[in-house]
Design an enzyme around this catalytic site. Structure first.
Site, PDB file in Angstrom:
ATOM      1  N   ASP A  39       0.862  -1.171   0.000  1.00 55.60           N
ATOM      2  CA  ASP A  39       0.000   0.000   0.000  1.00 55.60           C
ATOM      3  C   ASP A  39       0.906   1.231   0.000  1.00 55.60           C
ATOM      4  OD1 ASP A  39      -3.252   0.603   1.514  1.00 55.60           O
ATOM      5  OD2 ASP A  39      -2.109   1.709   0.023  1.00 55.60           O
TER       6      ASP A  39
HETATM    7  C1  GLC Z   1      -4.195   4.394  -0.453  1.00 59.52           C
HETATM    8  C2  GLC Z   1      -5.123   3.246  -0.081  1.00 59.52           C
HETATM    9  C3  GLC Z   1      -5.195   2.173  -1.125  1.00 59.52           C
HETATM   10  C4  GLC Z   1      -5.055   2.806  -2.485  1.00 59.52           C
HETATM   11  C5  GLC Z   1      -3.637   3.321  -2.599  1.00 59.52           C
HETATM   12  C6  GLC Z   1      -3.377   4.021  -3.927  1.00 59.52           C
HETATM   13  O1  GLC Z   1      -3.464   4.786   0.660  1.00 59.52           O
HETATM   14  O2  GLC Z   1      -4.891   2.619   1.162  1.00 59.52           O
HETATM   15  O3  GLC Z   1      -6.438   1.495  -0.953  1.00 59.52           O
HETATM   16  O4  GLC Z   1      -5.319   1.867  -3.507  1.00 59.52           O
HETATM   17  O5  GLC Z   1      -3.292   4.189  -1.528  1.00 59.52           O
HETATM   18  O6  GLC Z   1      -4.172   5.141  -4.026  1.00 59.52           O
END
Ligand code: GLC
Length: 744
Positions: free
Chosen positions: A286
């Site tokens: 993430d």
């Molecule tokens: C965010 C979220 C994730 C998302 C990623 C890219 O922090 O936790 O669900 O897909 O970053 O935006």
């Protein structure tokens, strides 16, 4: 007879050649990946594991870094997120083609509930219990996003959530593993369509692996502490379903699980996902979660964090730069075997070949196709239909809804009557075209016909001013019916949007009380990305609709239900607590040794002394403008031996005056088991459309698999004994009961 044999033979031949063709494709892609891999330097391999965000549309704490394009041109970037549009993706891909090996970029984006057309938030779609509609919603999102250069959506989010304080409850499918698993499957199939390589397919990404929804206190990013038994029994099933459905990628989660951050969690990523489940895709971290293992206290620096993450099976590093800054040295220092990097690179390159990007890196960045695909009226109509199906009628005393033909004037009151942007909810993408969703006001105006419509805001969403009350009360007094639209703002739920207090914000419930005191008939429409607490309204207001955030067509979807064009069929995918003090509250709880009546407070039982432990609205609850009767339960075989299956049947009848859909739900209870099992668990359901007076025989099949569970050693078993059968219109509104016995 000959004809039948011929058909059978033909079918077998077809199947054989299909499987053979698939295998040969796998073999040829495997060869291509390996042929490329051997040409790559260590730096180029590490480049494939590195993902940057675009600086314009960010979805996390961005590190502004001016050399991204240079890095792309040097082959130091494998993927970009938050870049979309045929033109923008084509231009960035051209930069990647300057690299020595011309390895194309993957473009990822959070297409969570629609791209150009915004669909209802996922929790709202879950309330439809309509897998075809949910799959179609994802299919349309993929069709639009892939026409705009997007290869990969960071969806479906399949985190089970039992705590509505957590803002991201809006992004998932609620509290139940069975419903959540079906929805995970539907969404993966919707996003990936006929398979990667098709121009309208995008890679799905099951997230956040794992148990992110169980954050302590409902606080986003917080620790998760749970038994492996609960992890396997409750939180992993939707991920397993997503993997089985062929999800191309997984994303790990911000939380630690029992003290080990998911991003550095070998047990999750290698033992379970890539090991037991045989997952062949790749895992992306993430946003910054590799580097976040430092504040977690799991790594002293990015060097250690990179080692922990790559060793644990986190293939791609989103935005932390730990990989691009440290992996080379980790290999040189003998800390990380290059074979681990090769495996991660292989997985990523494999997907790029599957997507056809090596044949044509620009195949998804076609302006003409983008123009043809976006803004199709049928996509708006699908969003309107999904919206209708997602609405839950919580209460409807005296059949106040649908709006009676005798109503000549309606007072529309409340801070969300004319709201537009909020209708899209969190994780809605505003890519260039400043789309205006249909507000409730517009939707009602379009269908009101000769009914006089007046508006008074009454109050704001989240402040203490009652200055607007007098005007609203005056308008209510002069109208036949009052419709109040209240709730949160869209940015009060979503990522980093946990609320300790989930009551209706501001003075909105005071406004509802003041309008109710006029004695006029009142309908309350509640809009939010999570369950809210609104006990006074629940007890006093005759009709309540929960409309979540319904997206581009919100106002039209709600008006369709208000005026009876569509009979509401939604059922809650998550329990609605009476108070934050009840949280976590969910339907599939363990009975305890002193259960006592859940409707009562006090006594020597597991309740509270100041309120019942029963939530305000239970999982599976949702009313209709008609009524349904359940009768004639039969169980085809009440004694099940190994290999047996039982058919549980009953007759469902529409006993009302209008057509409607009912979600008939089947729950089972394993009465005696070690470890103990919940008082009930959803095992099947059917959403059935019936005309007035029409009956239909409904049959559920129960086999050993549906009676099985994980024991304390995590063996998937079924134990002989009695199972109670509950069939009903919700997890509490049980209409038929029976039982069956598993003999061995
Ligand atoms: C965010 C979220 C994730 C998302 C990623 C890219 O922090 O936790 O669900 O897909 O970053 O935006």
């Amino acid at each position: 007879m000959h004809k039948r044999r011929f058909c059978l033979l033909a079918a077998c031949c077809f199947l054989f050649f299909k499987i053979d063709a698939q295998q040969s494709t796998v073999d040829s892609t495997d060869k291509k990946v390996k042929a490329l891999l051997v040409k790559m330097t260590l730096e180029e391999k590490i480049g494939q594991l590195n993902q940057y965000s675009n600086d314009i549309k960010v979805t996390g704490p961005i590190t502004v870094y001016d050399s991204k394009l240079e890095d792309i041109a040097k082959g130091k970037v494998g993927s970009m997120l938050n870049v979309s549009g045929a033109i923008a993706t084509r231009e960035m891909q051209k930069v990647a083609m300057k690299s020595r090996l011309k390895i194309p970029l993957l473009f990822g984006l959070d297409v969570i509930h629609g791209y150009r057309v915004t669909f209802p938030i996922p929790l709202a779609e879950a309330a439809s219990w309509d897998m075809d509609a949910i799959e179609r919603s994802a299919r349309i999102a993929a069709t639009e996003a892939s026409a705009s250069g997007v290869h990969w959506t960071f969806a479906p989010m399949v985190d089970i959530a039992r705590d509505p304080r957590w803002g991201r409850v809006m992004e998932g499918a609620g509290e139940d593993p069975y419903l959540g698993s079906l929805i995970a499957t539907a969404r993966v199939k919707g996003f990936q369509g006929k398979g990667l390589g098709n121009l309208d397919a995008v890679m799905a990404c099951a997230k956040h692996f794992a148990a992110y929804g169980a954050a302590i206190g409902g606080r986003d990013y917080n620790s998760v502490d749970m038994s492996l038994h609960t992890l396997w029994q409750v939180y992993l099933p939707p991920f397993k379903a997503a993997a089985a459905a062929g999800a191309a990628t997984f994303m790990n989660s911000f939380n630690d699980l029992n003290g080990i951050p998911a991003t550095g969690n070998r047990y999750l990523q290698r033992d379970i996902l890539k090991g037991k489940w045989g997952f062949k895709g790749f895992v992306v971290s993430d946003w910054g979660s590799v580097g976040e293992m430092i504040p977690h206290g799991y790594a002293a620096d990015k060097y250690e964090a990179a080692e922990a993450a790559i060793t644990a099976g986190s293939d791609m590093d989103m935005e932390s730069r730990a990989y691009t800054e440290n992996l080379k040295k980790l290999v040189e220092d003998g800390k990380v075997n290059e074979a681990l990097i090769d495996d991660a690179v292989y997985r990523i390159l494999y997907k790029k070949f599957e997507l056809g990007l090596f044949d044509d890196p620009y195949r998804f960045s076609d302006e003409q196709r983008e123009k043809q695909v976006l803004d199709k009226p049928e996509h708006q109509e699908a969003a309107r239909d999904m919206g209708r199906k997602s609405i839950v009628l919580l209460k409807n005393q005296h059949s106040l809804l649908p709006v009676s033909s005798s109503v000549k004037s309606i007072a529309l009151i409340g801070p969300l009557v004319k709201a537009e942007k909020d209708m899209k909810g969190f994780w809605s993408i505003d890519w260039g075209k400043d789309e205006r969703p249909v507000s409730l006001f517009e939707g009602i105006k379009q269908q009101a016909g000769r009914i006089k419509i007046n508006f008074a805001k009454g109050c704001n969403i989240n402040d203490s001013s009652k200055a607007g009350f007098a005007e609203a009360i005056k308008l209510a007094r002069s109208s036949d019916l009052v419709i109040i639209a209240a709730g949160e703002t869209a940015d009060m739920s979503g990522e980093a949007k946990s609320r300790a207090n989930i009551h209706l914000p501001g003075v909105q419930e005071d406004l509802i009380k003041a309008i109710h005191a006029t004695g006029k008939p009142v309908v309350v429409i509640l809009m939010a990305g999570r369950p809210l607490v609104f006990n006074w309204t629940a007890e006093h207001v005759p009709s309540i609709l929960y409309t979540w955030w319904l997206g581009s067509q919100a106002g039209n979807s709600i008006a369709d239900v208000l005026f009876g064009k569509y009979n509401p069929s939604g059922k809650l995918p998550i329990s609605f607590p009476r108070s934050e003090g009840q949280i976590p509250v969910y339907y599939n709880y363990l009975n305890t040794g002193r259960p006592g009546p859940e409707e009562e407070a006090g006594g020597y039982n597991t309740g509270y002394i100041d309120m019942p432990r029963l939530p305000q609205y239970v999982f599976g609850h949702g009313l209709s403008y008609t009524t349904f009767e359940y009768k004639d339960l039969t169980v085809s075989k009440s004694q099940l031996m190994t290999g047996d299956a039982a058919e549980i049947s009953f007759v469902l009848t529409n006993t009302g005056k209008v057509s409607g859909e009912e979600v008939a739900q089947l729950y089972l209870r394993d009465v005696v088991a070690q470890p103990i099992r919940p008082v009930k668990e959803l095992k099947d359901f059917q959403k059935v459309f019936l005309k007035p007076g029409e009956s239909k025989k409904i049959t559920f099949k129960i086999d050993r698999e549906k009676l099985s569970f994980y024991d304390s050693e995590l063996n998937w078993i079924a134990q002989p004994g009695k199972f109670d059968i509950y069939i009903g219109s919700s997890s509490k509104d049980i209409r038929l009961q029976g039982n069956l016995y598993l003999q061995q």
